[in-house]
Write an enzyme that holds these catalytic residues in place. Structure first.
Site, PDB file in Angstrom:
ATOM      1  N   ARG A  13      31.448   8.681  32.858  1.00 37.91           N
ATOM      2  CA  ARG A  13      30.120   8.161  32.567  1.00 37.91           C
ATOM      3  C   ARG A  13      29.986   6.642  32.705  1.00 37.91           C
ATOM      4  O   ARG A  13      28.902   6.158  32.982  1.00 37.91           O
ATOM      5  CB  ARG A  13      29.629   8.642  31.198  1.00 37.91           C
ATOM      6  CG  ARG A  13      30.482   8.232  30.048  1.00 37.91           C
ATOM      7  CD  ARG A  13      29.878   8.699  28.750  1.00 37.91           C
ATOM      8  NE  ARG A  13      29.820  10.154  28.665  1.00 37.91           N
ATOM      9  CZ  ARG A  13      29.627  10.815  27.535  1.00 37.91           C
ATOM     10  NH1 ARG A  13      29.479  10.145  26.411  1.00 37.91           N
ATOM     11  NH2 ARG A  13      29.588  12.108  27.508  1.00 37.91           N
ATOM     12  N   HIS A  26      25.541   5.896  27.673  1.00 37.14           N
ATOM     13  CA  HIS A  26      25.387   7.216  28.300  1.00 37.14           C
ATOM     14  C   HIS A  26      24.490   7.039  29.512  1.00 37.14           C
ATOM     15  O   HIS A  26      23.451   6.381  29.428  1.00 37.14           O
ATOM     16  CB  HIS A  26      24.768   8.211  27.316  1.00 37.14           C
ATOM     17  CG  HIS A  26      24.985   9.629  27.713  1.00 37.14           C
ATOM     18  ND1 HIS A  26      24.357  10.186  28.798  1.00 37.14           N
ATOM     19  CD2 HIS A  26      25.778  10.597  27.196  1.00 37.14           C
ATOM     20  CE1 HIS A  26      24.751  11.454  28.922  1.00 37.14           C
ATOM     21  NE2 HIS A  26      25.618  11.723  27.963  1.00 37.14           N
ATOM     22  N   ARG A  55      35.786   6.498  26.381  1.00 33.23           N
ATOM     23  CA  ARG A  55      35.929   7.829  25.789  1.00 33.23           C
ATOM     24  C   ARG A  55      35.578   8.919  26.795  1.00 33.23           C
ATOM     25  O   ARG A  55      34.554   8.849  27.476  1.00 33.23           O
ATOM     26  CB  ARG A  55      34.988   7.963  24.589  1.00 33.23           C
ATOM     27  CG  ARG A  55      35.026   9.321  23.937  1.00 33.23           C
ATOM     28  CD  ARG A  55      34.001   9.397  22.839  1.00 33.23           C
ATOM     29  NE  ARG A  55      32.663   9.301  23.369  1.00 33.23           N
ATOM     30  CZ  ARG A  55      31.763  10.275  23.292  1.00 33.23           C
ATOM     31  NH1 ARG A  55      32.058  11.418  22.702  1.00 33.23           N
ATOM     32  NH2 ARG A  55      30.561  10.112  23.798  1.00 33.23           N
ATOM     33  N   GLU A 113      32.733  18.829  31.685  1.00 31.34           N
ATOM     34  CA  GLU A 113      31.936  17.601  31.757  1.00 31.34           C
ATOM     35  C   GLU A 113      32.667  16.544  32.572  1.00 31.34           C
ATOM     36  O   GLU A 113      33.859  16.698  32.872  1.00 31.34           O
ATOM     37  CB  GLU A 113      31.646  17.072  30.346  1.00 31.34           C
ATOM     38  CG  GLU A 113      30.704  17.980  29.564  1.00 31.34           C
ATOM     39  CD  GLU A 113      30.469  17.547  28.130  1.00 31.34           C
ATOM     40  OE1 GLU A 113      31.221  16.689  27.630  1.00 31.34           O
ATOM     41  OE2 GLU A 113      29.546  18.085  27.516  1.00 31.34           O
ATOM     42  N   HIS A 145      25.446   4.466  23.459  1.00 28.71           N
ATOM     43  CA  HIS A 145      25.695   5.840  23.014  1.00 28.71           C
ATOM     44  C   HIS A 145      26.850   5.951  22.032  1.00 28.71           C
ATOM     45  O   HIS A 145      26.772   6.677  21.045  1.00 28.71           O
ATOM     46  CB  HIS A 145      25.987   6.673  24.266  1.00 28.71           C
ATOM     47  CG  HIS A 145      26.216   8.125  24.011  1.00 28.71           C
ATOM     48  ND1 HIS A 145      25.255   8.942  23.465  1.00 28.71           N
ATOM     49  CD2 HIS A 145      27.302   8.922  24.236  1.00 28.71           C
ATOM     50  CE1 HIS A 145      25.736  10.181  23.366  1.00 28.71           C
ATOM     51  NE2 HIS A 145      26.978  10.184  23.807  1.00 28.71           N
TER      52      HIS A 145
HETATM   53  P1  FAD Z   1      27.861  10.424  11.836  1.00 22.99           P
HETATM   54  O1  FAD Z   1      27.752  11.833  12.199  1.00 22.99           O
HETATM   55  O2  FAD Z   1      26.958   9.483  12.518  1.00 22.99           O
HETATM   56  O3  FAD Z   1      27.629  10.285  10.274  1.00 22.99           O
HETATM   57  C1  FAD Z   1      27.510   9.006   9.703  1.00 22.99           C
HETATM   58  C2  FAD Z   1      27.134   9.172   8.252  1.00 22.99           C
HETATM   59  O4  FAD Z   1      27.331   7.939   7.566  1.00 22.99           O
HETATM   60  C3  FAD Z   1      25.681   9.537   7.997  1.00 22.99           C
HETATM   61  O5  FAD Z   1      25.647  10.504   6.977  1.00 22.99           O
HETATM   62  C4  FAD Z   1      25.058   8.242   7.461  1.00 22.99           C
HETATM   63  O6  FAD Z   1      23.993   8.436   6.561  1.00 22.99           O
HETATM   64  C5  FAD Z   1      26.245   7.683   6.724  1.00 22.99           C
HETATM   65  N1  FAD Z   1      26.169   6.242   6.501  1.00 22.99           N
HETATM   66  C6  FAD Z   1      26.205   5.254   7.423  1.00 22.99           C
HETATM   67  N2  FAD Z   1      26.146   4.062   6.817  1.00 22.99           N
HETATM   68  C7  FAD Z   1      26.069   4.303   5.490  1.00 22.99           C
HETATM   69  C8  FAD Z   1      25.966   3.484   4.350  1.00 22.99           C
HETATM   70  N3  FAD Z   1      25.921   2.144   4.420  1.00 22.99           N
HETATM   71  N4  FAD Z   1      25.904   4.067   3.130  1.00 22.99           N
HETATM   72  C9  FAD Z   1      25.915   5.422   3.019  1.00 22.99           C
HETATM   73  N5  FAD Z   1      26.012   6.245   4.067  1.00 22.99           N
HETATM   74  C10 FAD Z   1      26.084   5.687   5.287  1.00 22.99           C
HETATM   75  N6  FAD Z   1      30.384  13.654  20.725  1.00 22.99           N
HETATM   76  C11 FAD Z   1      31.050  14.730  21.194  1.00 22.99           C
HETATM   77  O7  FAD Z   1      32.265  14.870  20.979  1.00 22.99           O
HETATM   78  N7  FAD Z   1      30.383  15.689  21.892  1.00 22.99           N
HETATM   79  C12 FAD Z   1      29.048  15.602  22.170  1.00 22.99           C
HETATM   80  O8  FAD Z   1      28.489  16.484  22.768  1.00 22.99           O
HETATM   81  C13 FAD Z   1      28.350  14.469  21.702  1.00 22.99           C
HETATM   82  N8  FAD Z   1      27.040  14.328  21.981  1.00 22.99           N
HETATM   83  C14 FAD Z   1      26.361  13.285  21.431  1.00 22.99           C
HETATM   84  C15 FAD Z   1      24.982  13.201  21.624  1.00 22.99           C
HETATM   85  C16 FAD Z   1      24.260  12.196  21.011  1.00 22.99           C
HETATM   86  C17 FAD Z   1      22.767  12.109  21.216  1.00 22.99           C
HETATM   87  C18 FAD Z   1      24.924  11.244  20.202  1.00 22.99           C
HETATM   88  C19 FAD Z   1      24.145  10.157  19.514  1.00 22.99           C
HETATM   89  C20 FAD Z   1      26.285  11.308  20.024  1.00 22.99           C
HETATM   90  C21 FAD Z   1      27.027  12.324  20.646  1.00 22.99           C
HETATM   91  N9  FAD Z   1      28.403  12.434  20.471  1.00 22.99           N
HETATM   92  C22 FAD Z   1      29.061  13.513  20.953  1.00 22.99           C
HETATM   93  C23 FAD Z   1      29.111  11.491  19.607  1.00 22.99           C
HETATM   94  C24 FAD Z   1      29.315  12.146  18.237  1.00 22.99           C
HETATM   95  O9  FAD Z   1      28.156  12.833  17.876  1.00 22.99           O
HETATM   96  C25 FAD Z   1      29.620  11.122  17.163  1.00 22.99           C
HETATM   97  O10 FAD Z   1      30.626  10.259  17.584  1.00 22.99           O
HETATM   98  C26 FAD Z   1      30.078  11.806  15.889  1.00 22.99           C
HETATM   99  O11 FAD Z   1      29.149  12.790  15.515  1.00 22.99           O
HETATM  100  C27 FAD Z   1      30.225  10.796  14.778  1.00 22.99           C
HETATM  101  O12 FAD Z   1      30.463  11.494  13.586  1.00 22.99           O
HETATM  102  P2  FAD Z   1      30.708  10.680  12.268  1.00 22.99           P
HETATM  103  O13 FAD Z   1      30.934  11.679  11.203  1.00 22.99           O
HETATM  104  O14 FAD Z   1      31.729   9.659  12.506  1.00 22.99           O
HETATM  105  O15 FAD Z   1      29.339   9.892  12.022  1.00 22.99           O
HETATM  106  C1  SIN Z   2      26.613  14.692  26.195  1.00 25.49           C
HETATM  107  O1  SIN Z   2      26.284  15.806  25.824  1.00 25.49           O
HETATM  108  O2  SIN Z   2      26.434  14.250  27.318  1.00 25.49           O
HETATM  109  C2  SIN Z   2      27.264  13.804  25.226  1.00 25.49           C
HETATM  110  C3  SIN Z   2      28.666  14.174  25.172  1.00 25.49           C
HETATM  111  C4  SIN Z   2      29.394  13.111  24.450  1.00 25.49           C
HETATM  112  O3  SIN Z   2      28.843  12.058  24.152  1.00 25.49           O
HETATM  113  O4  SIN Z   2      30.571  13.350  24.192  1.00 25.49           O
END
Ligand code: FAD
Ligand code: SIN
Length: 523
Positions: A288, A241, A384, A113, A349
């Site tokens: 990006r 993004h 990032r 990427e 994003h």
């Molecule tokens: P999340 O997975 O967002 O989980 C948050 C949790 O907290 C949820 O369960 C929610 O319900 C809970 N929560 C929030 N507030 C509260 C509250 N007040 N009370 C109770 N529960 C709460 N990263 C990569 O490395 N590779 C990728 O390919 C990639 N692609 C992406 C594509 C998209 C469309 C998006 C949006 C993001 C992408 N990212 C990618 C970024 C990555 O997905 C996130 O940074 C990562 O998944 C965050 O994980 P997390 O566990 O911190 O939070």
């Molecule tokens: C993507 O698939 O372009 C998202 C990857 C990322 O946010 O790390």
């Protein structure tokens, strides 16, 4: 109602669940999620998860790429930690049942990427996050000792403030005793006491009008820690993004993965001409932030609403094989990506900053850890590198679990915590006050605190937000707790932190670009 646990985990994405699985054998655990377990940013991740797997790739190269993206703001120790621990944590994910695509030789099929100098992105088709989330939930449900509390919304963490003791922000003795949590089905606020609490509440995309993040991404954890006087940093570094599908009727915006540019996708103006070479010698494979700014500039110059991403020159079957979900999604809107160009726009994003943590994931508040997108570990610095966040969450969840296990026996539950007090409050009579303020916050953030900033825009955003802040605090003090008002309050706190930190930075660096200080200050 009061509950007690050794480990309270707020959030059910990759950060929260992988941490919960690592501590589950050593005490009682509650995982809370404000909606369903599976509704997380994690489940939306498409591109994949970065880890050095095979030669000619090396830790040094991945470190170098991460530092270049971070633009002088990374913490080298955090970078080394994530990158060198990554292969071990990938093995852990595999052992929990995650499946990544392999090639004909049986090796992992690694994508490349933007900003990566090698192929190192493990993926599951174009829905890697959903596959990871599936495996983690399956594993979680097999642990009978973990209480899963869906539809439980954390309102605030509990600290000495709730015992009437005021602690100055710079003092190091703030202690977290658990959280006040709204049981959404019952409509009551429960007290969850815990020896240690893990904040894993994810991102902030919903603070903006256009975002790839699901609606849950409202920055709750960051706002809670900010209100509890914990240290928050690097909030000005919001990643947009470059390529979300242009479809005005859809929220969140559907992501067109960066892997498509790695696959050979070309960005074109509406008239079909290419433009990325005018901005960066890496062309469409530039990081990006550069691509997002280039698109933003093109749209502003031409007064157009979108640009195109074109993979129509690639073999149709290969495109469908690699990107089945994007193919299906676009087809449902009448776009055949094997023949037609895809209209795309940048969208909020990812947040690089957040709750400041050390190398063990410990925040500035005792007994409070943070991991995943709500945390600021020092890995990303000012920008990032794609696909570095899922792996960061795993590595830091592992470190935090190890650290928490060392002290858990010595921590006492604090049973003097009062119940949530909502005496004298009532349900707001006019919900329009909340829904309208919510829209205003999103507009302020998108129009004035977006990809390109300026002093005048930031000042205006600050003044406007302050008015909404005062109105909302007054409403909150007089209202029964609801998720809607808490979301609004949290978004205002997060917006305030972004603006405050952006105003302080008298330079452009990484994701923070302002026309008033277009250059970087010397290191
Ligand atoms: P999340 O997975 O967002 O989980 C948050 C949790 O907290 C949820 O369960 C929610 O319900 C809970 N929560 C929030 N507030 C509260 C509250 N007040 N009370 C109770 N529960 C709460 N990263 C990569 O490395 N590779 C990728 O390919 C990639 N692609 C992406 C594509 C998209 C469309 C998006 C949006 C993001 C992408 N990212 C990618 C970024 C990555 O997905 C996130 O940074 C990562 O998944 C965050 O994980 P997390 O566990 O911190 O939070
Ligand atoms: C993507 O698939 O372009 C998202 C990857 C990322 O946010 O790390």
């Amino acid at each position: 109602m009061t509950r007690e646990y050794d480990f309270l985990v707020i959030g059910s994405g990759i950060a929260g669940l992988s941490y919960a699985l690592k501590v589950a054998d050593y005490g009682t655990v509650a995982v809370i999620s404000k909606t369903e377990l599976k509704e997380t940013n994690t489940a939306y991740a498409q591109g994949g998860i970065a880890s050095v797997m095979y030669q000619p790739d090396s830790f040094e190269k991945h470190i170098e790429d991460t530092l270049i993206a971070g633009d002088g703001e990374c913490d080298l120790e955090a970078v080394k930690k994530v990158i060198t621990d990554a292969p071990e944590q990938i093995k852990q994910l595999l052992s929990w049942g995650t499946s990544f695509d392999k090639n004909a030789e049986g090796d992992f099929d690694l994508h490349r990427e933007g900003g990566h100098s090698e192929h190192r992105i493990l993926h599951h088709k174009d829905n890697t996050g959903a596959e990871i989330q599936r495996a983690l939930i399956q594993e979680l449900r097999s642990h009978k000792s973990i209480d899963i509390l869906e539809d439980h919304f954390a309102v605030d963490i509990i600290t000495q403030h709730h015992l009437g003791k005021v602690t100055e922000p710079w003092m190091k003795d703030i202690i977290c005793y658990g959280a006040y949590v709204l049981n959404k089905k019952e409509g009551s606020v429960e007290t969850i006491l815990a020896k240690t609490t893990m904040m894993a509440t994810g991102g902030i995309g919903s603070v903006y009008q256009t975002t790839t993040n699901p609606l849950i991404a409202t920055g709750d954890g960051i706002a809670m820690v900010f209100r509890a006087k914990g240290i928050i940093e690097n909030m000005e570094f919001v990643q947009f993004h470059p390529t979300s599908l242009y479809n005005l009727s859809e929220r969140p915006s559907f992501l067109i993965t960066e892997a498509m540019r790695g696959y050979g996708g070309i960005l074109r103006r509406i008239d079909g001409s290419e433009f990325m070479e005018d901005y960066d010698e890496r062309g469409c494979l530039a990081p990006r932030d550069i691509v997002a700014r280039a698109i933003d500039n093109e749209l502003k110059l031409r007064g157009e609403e979108f640009v195109y991403l074109d993979v129509s020159h690639k073999p149709a079957e290969e495109t469908k094989e690699h990107f089945p979900n994007i193919y299906k999604k676009c087809k449902s809107l009448g776009i055949d990506i094997t023949k037609d160009m895809i209209p795309v726009v940048p969208a909020a994003h990812y947040l690089c900053g957040g709750i400041k943590v050390d190398l063990n994931g410990q925040s500035s508040i005792n007994n409070l850890y943070a991991t995943g997108e709500c945390s600021s570990t020092g890995l990303h610095g000012a920008n990032r590198l794609a696909s570095n966040s899922l792996i960061e969450a795993l590595v830091f969840a592992n470190a935090a679990a190890k650290d928490a296990l060392k002290s858990i026996e010595d921590i006492e539950i604090n049973r003097k915590i009062p119940d949530w007090n909502d005496e004298g409050t009532s349900h707001p009579e006019e919900m329009i006050l909340i829904t309208q303020s919510n829209k205003e916050v999103q507009q302020i953030m998108s129009k004035y605190v977006g990809i390109v900033r300026s002093n005048i825009r930031l000042n205006r955003a600050y003044d406007r937000l302050e008015v909404i802040y005062r109105e909302t605090e007054s409403l909150f003090q007089n209202s029964k707790v609801s998720e809607k008002i808490c979301h609004l309050r949290n978004k205002i706190n997060v917006g305030y932190l972004i603006i405050k930190m952006a105003r302080k930075r008298k330079e452009s660096r990484g994701l923070h670009y302002t026309i008033d200080y277009p250059n970087k200050l010397p290191e």
